[in-house]
Write a protein that holds these residues in place. Structure first.
Motif: not given
Length: 224
Positions: A102, A107, A111-112, A129-130, A133-135, A137-139
């Motif tokens: 993860q 992401i 992307a990181k 991250n936001v 377009g990502y959460p 924290d998407g874990r």
């Protein structure tokens, strides 16, 4: 949540951060919810099949992959030093390292790195991250619960400072009987990163014991 099963387990000689060598038990799994190749490493008295479901509540570290910190020794975060601390403690006390694929809080690696560029322009690690377009924290720790259940583990002593890991595992049916604190490796390079984690997720920024010298990890884990 569907049931996962152990696919393979093998003995694995590993070198710990201080240079000493031990034998671990490496587990892979079938049926994981996200289809990724997550692993579990059994260390200390949990390194043999007969001990995999042994007595007592095991110490468990759920560690999300960080190529830059775990492998390349990046000082932008404290992931590498926390992985080292986990391996040392698990080898000494016995327990399991769950290594989850993860990267970048879910992401992905590229992307990181894009998020790093935004952080260099002033965004914190979550807002970057936001902005992509990502959460923030998407874990998702469903696969961690699946792997623990496949190993016959229903209760853990969880080695973490992250309350979200504890709450997610609890909701997924894993009893967290103790949240065991991790060292916070505060340096000038990661101060802003750790401050953002404290503000956004409740993780402490104050070191809980003196930070280990960075040369120890580099000399033992990275080739010259």
């Amino acid at each position: 949540m569907r049931q996962a099963t152990i696919r393979t387990h093998v003995r694995l000689p590993v070198r710990l951060p201080g240079g000493q060598v031990t034998t671990a038990r490496l587990f892979t799994f079938d049926g994981l919810a996200d289809g990724r190749e997550h692993i579990v490493l059994g260390l200390g008295d949990r390194s043999e099949p007969a001990a995999a479901c042994g007595p007592g509540v095991p110490l468990v570290r759920v560690h999300s992959e960080c190529l830059t910190g775990d492998v390349l020794g990046s000082r932008r975060c404290d992931c590498g030093p926390q992985l080292d601390d986990s391996l040392d403690r698990l080898a000494s006390e016995g327990g399991y390292l769950l290594y989850l694929r993860q990267e970048g809080r879910g992401i992905g690696l590229y992307a990181k790195i894009d998020a790093y560029a935004l952080q260099d322009d002033g965004l914190d690690t979550f807002d970057a991250n936001v902005a992509l377009g990502y959460p923030a924290d998407g874990r998702d720790y469903a696969v961690a619960a699946q792997m623990l259940q496949a190993l016959g583990i229903g209760e853990v002593r969880l080695l973490t400072n992250n309350p979200d890991k504890t709450s997610q595992l609890t909701r997924l049916g894993i009893g967290v009987v103790e949240q065991v604190p991790m060292t916070v490796h505060l340096t000038p390079s990661n101060r802003a990163y750790l401050a953002a984690k404290q503000a956004r997720s409740g993780e402490p920024i104050r070191p809980v014991r003196p930070t280990r010298a960075p040369a120890r990890r580099g000399s033992a884990r990275r080739p010259s």
